[in-house]
Scaffold this motif. Structure first.
Motif, PDB file in Angstrom:
ATOM      1  N   UNK A 281       0.823  -1.174   0.023  1.00 47.70           N
ATOM      2  CA  UNK A 281      -0.164   0.036  -0.167  1.00 47.70           C
ATOM      3  C   UNK A 281       0.836   1.212  -0.039  1.00 47.70           C
ATOM      4  N   UNK A 282       1.973   1.243   0.632  1.00 49.40           N
ATOM      5  CA  UNK A 282       2.856   2.389   0.731  1.00 49.40           C
ATOM      6  C   UNK A 282       4.214   2.274   0.089  1.00 49.40           C
ATOM      7  N   UNK A 283       4.777   1.117   0.863  1.00 48.67           N
ATOM      8  CA  UNK A 283       6.282   1.379   0.481  1.00 48.67           C
ATOM      9  C   UNK A 283       6.726   0.792  -0.885  1.00 48.67           C
ATOM     10  N   UNK A 284       5.756   0.043  -1.858  1.00 44.96           N
ATOM     11  CA  UNK A 284       6.264   0.085  -2.968  1.00 44.96           C
ATOM     12  C   UNK A 284       6.018   1.019  -3.824  1.00 44.96           C
ATOM     13  N   UNK A 352      -6.213   1.993  -4.647  1.00 42.64           N
ATOM     14  CA  UNK A 352      -6.364   0.797  -5.314  1.00 42.64           C
ATOM     15  C   UNK A 352      -5.104   0.612  -6.112  1.00 42.64           C
ATOM     16  N   UNK A 353      -3.924   1.706  -5.864  1.00 43.45           N
ATOM     17  CA  UNK A 353      -2.674   1.618  -6.614  1.00 43.45           C
ATOM     18  C   UNK A 353      -1.860   0.359  -5.970  1.00 43.45           C
ATOM     19  N   UNK A 354      -2.277   0.015  -5.090  1.00 44.64           N
ATOM     20  CA  UNK A 354      -1.447  -1.116  -4.575  1.00 44.64           C
ATOM     21  C   UNK A 354      -1.635  -2.443  -5.503  1.00 44.64           C
ATOM     22  N   UNK A 355      -3.005  -2.321  -6.268  1.00 45.55           N
ATOM     23  CA  UNK A 355      -3.409  -3.475  -6.915  1.00 45.55           C
ATOM     24  C   UNK A 355      -2.504  -3.308  -8.403  1.00 45.55           C
ATOM     25  N   UNK A 356      -2.181  -2.185  -8.509  1.00 44.17           N
ATOM     26  CA  UNK A 356      -1.221  -1.915  -9.739  1.00 44.17           C
ATOM     27  C   UNK A 356       0.243  -2.324  -9.646  1.00 44.17           C
ATOM     28  N   UNK A 357       0.838  -2.023  -8.377  1.00 41.53           N
ATOM     29  CA  UNK A 357       2.190  -2.504  -8.200  1.00 41.53           C
ATOM     30  C   UNK A 357       2.372  -4.066  -8.065  1.00 41.53           C
ATOM     31  N   UNK A 373     -12.522  -0.537  -6.694  1.00 41.64           N
ATOM     32  CA  UNK A 373     -12.728  -1.211  -5.928  1.00 41.64           C
ATOM     33  C   UNK A 373     -12.813  -0.175  -4.647  1.00 41.64           C
ATOM     34  N   UNK A 374     -13.396  -0.593  -3.551  1.00 40.14           N
ATOM     35  CA  UNK A 374     -13.555   0.136  -2.356  1.00 40.14           C
ATOM     36  C   UNK A 374     -12.226   0.493  -1.491  1.00 40.14           C
ATOM     37  N   UNK A 375     -12.125   1.793  -1.160  1.00 40.06           N
ATOM     38  CA  UNK A 375     -10.790   2.150  -0.315  1.00 40.06           C
ATOM     39  C   UNK A 375     -11.130   2.655   0.685  1.00 40.06           C
ATOM     40  N   UNK A 376     -10.428   2.997   1.751  1.00 49.30           N
ATOM     41  CA  UNK A 376     -10.610   3.434   3.225  1.00 49.30           C
ATOM     42  C   UNK A 376      -9.740   4.371   3.657  1.00 49.30           C
TER      43      UNK A 376
END
Length: 509
Positions: A281-284, A352-357, A373-376
């Motif tokens: 979610x963050x580091x990548x 949802x950028x974590x899905x992209x990485x 998708x849903x994000x929080x």
């Protein structure tokens, strides 16, 4: 014009008009049903239709009919509970509270009610646990109260019409109505039908009553009997009742429209879990571990499971180097000591950028991928913010891809949604060049910001082993839905406002 109306009248409507004509143009539905050999439902149905055409007036009154329940009949025959106690009090003067039930032949629930009414009617008072008769009670022994008089009348008459009641009946009714289960009150509507001037003109022209056909049968066509049939006319301008067909929720409709646009543009859809590690979610995304967005004020951290397993050691090590010194990118990185335990933290995904990485780590370019998708995020609920919302994210990866290609994809996407788009420079930790998308609202003559996009930085791509340029974009779906639906409060999309949902147009695919 009037002849057309006559031709369009149903046979029941004609019968009701003829019945009213024979009854001096005014009568009750019951009399019309009797004279025209119709059932009352058919008369009332025809009357409603005739009234809508301005041919008759339907006057309605409501009668209140009162009658005794089984308990009421028992009280009318044997006396109200307080009257039973009064009889005993008249003989003994006073009775201990504990002995009232046995002496007056009442159960405990009746005693409680009776004591209350004895005090209301001032027939008795309670003194130190003893019920004593009053002077008003002694006088009441030989005369009936108004509620008792009404009980007697109802017992004799079985039921009574409550219309302009005498003061005596009104007082008795008000008292009995306060007590549950003694009387029944039923409202019975009364109707009176009266022909209007327009209806009289129609009757003067003459109405012929004969059976009319509304459809053809196989037998009629076969035998030729259809030639002698009289077909009923239809008013194609008649009003029709509102109907509310089932339809997709407007937010889901917007999501489906977005999904279809990207699929038709050649993108592949990817999906993933809402529970994610801080690593993806963050580091990548080359977001430093002390970045403000990671704080509890912005992100939902999960207690169970508190941590998530990380991918291969090689990828984790590549991300660590990118953060600490830039790795093989030529960048200086963030210049701090990267903590793997922080990367293992379990969070609800903030985008949802974590899905992209993840997709880039698992697939070889060329790539055209999107996700919905849903994000929080820890947002205060307002007219424009929610802690949970939807986002569409996408990436394009190819050898000859440029920043200009990214803008072209976005312009085409917004065009298919019906918007004109433009772009302005922006900053995001994981893209460079970066832009904000803006769309034009013709009615307000203004531009509104809608989403961020840009080219992924080398510090994002190099740890993933990606050597081609990658364009990325993210768009908030709720804001798009608000613009399409013309609403100003994002909460409207999640309210069960059946009136608003019914009024929204049905969109056919």
């Amino acid at each position: 014009m009037l002849q057309n109306i006559i031709d369009e009248l149903h046979i029941y409507e004609k019968k009701v008009l003829k019945g009213l004509e024979s009854l001096d143009y005014e009568s009750t539905p019951e009399k019309i049903a009797e004279t025209q050999d119709m059932n009352i439902k058919s008369v009332m149905s025809a009357a409603g239709s005739l009234e809508s055409k301005g041919l008759i007036e339907v006057q309605k009154d409501v009668d209140e009919i009162i009658s005794l329940s089984d308990t009421g009949k028992e009280y009318a025959e044997e006396g109200l509970p307080e009257r039973k106690i009064l009889r005993v009090l008249n003989e003994e003067g006073s009775i201990p509270m504990k002995d009232i039930g046995s002496k007056a032949d009442l159960d405990s629930s009746e005693v409680k009610v009776a004591i209350g009414w004895l005090r209301k009617k001032k027939w008795a008072l309670i003194d130190k646990g003893t019920v004593k008769i009053t002077e008003e009670g002694k006088e009441a022994v030989s005369k009936e109260y108004t509620d008792e008089m009404l009980l007697d009348k109802l017992l004799d008459a079985n039921k009574m019409l409550l219309f302009n009641p005498t003061q005596l009946i009104k007082e008795g009714f008000d008292l009995l109505r306060k007590r549950k289960g003694i009387i029944h009150v039923k409202k019975e509507p009364k109707y009176n039908l009266k022909v209007t001037e327009k209806g009289k003109e129609l009757l003067d022209m003459g109405i012929e009553i004969r059976e009319e056909a509304t459809q053809l049968t196989h037998e009629q066509l076969k035998t030729g009997s259809w030639k002698n049939l009289k077909f009923r006319g239809y008013d194609v301008h008649a009003e029709y009742p509102d109907f509310f067909p089932g339809k997709m929720h407007p937010l889901q409709r917007t999501i489906e429209d977005i999904r279809q646009i990207f699929l038709k543009m050649g993108f592949t859809e990817s999906k993933g879990s809402i529970l994610e590690s801080a690593f993806w979610n963050f580091d990548c995304l080359f977001q430093p571990q002390d970045h403000a967005a990671r704080e509890m004020q912005d992100t939902f951290y999960i207690k169970e499971p508190r941590t998530v397993n990380l991918p291969s050691n090689e990828l984790v090590e590549n991300v660590r180097r990118a953060h600490e010194n830039g790795g093989a990118t030529g960048s200086e990185g963030w210049g701090y000591s990267w903590d793997v335990d922080v990367a293992k933290q379990s969070v609800l995904r903030t985008h949802t950028t974590c899905l992209s990485t993840r997709y880039l780590a698992e697939h070889e370019p060329p790539i055209k991928m999107f996700s919905v998708g849903r994000v929080f995020r820890r947002e205060t609920i307002t007219y424009k913010h929610l802690p949970e919302f939807h986002q569409v994210e996408g990436i394009v990866a190819a050898e000859d891809l440029t920043f200009k290609n990214l803008l072209g994809y976005l312009k085409e996407f917004y065009r298919k949604l019906g918007f004109k788009a433009r772009f302005r420079p922006a900053y995001f930790p994981y893209t460079y060049l970066s832009v904000e998308s803006e769309i034009y609202l013709p009615d307000k003559k203004t531009w509104i910001e809608l989403g961020g996009s840009g080219m992924f930085r080398p510090e994002v791509l190099e740890p993933l082993g990606v050597e081609t340029p990658v364009a990325a974009f993210g768009i908030g779906i709720e804001r798009l839905a608000m613009l399409r639906l013309g609403i100003k409060d994002i909460r409207m999309l999640y309210k069960s406002d059946i009136g608003w949902l019914r009024d929204l147009p049905v969109i056919l695919d």
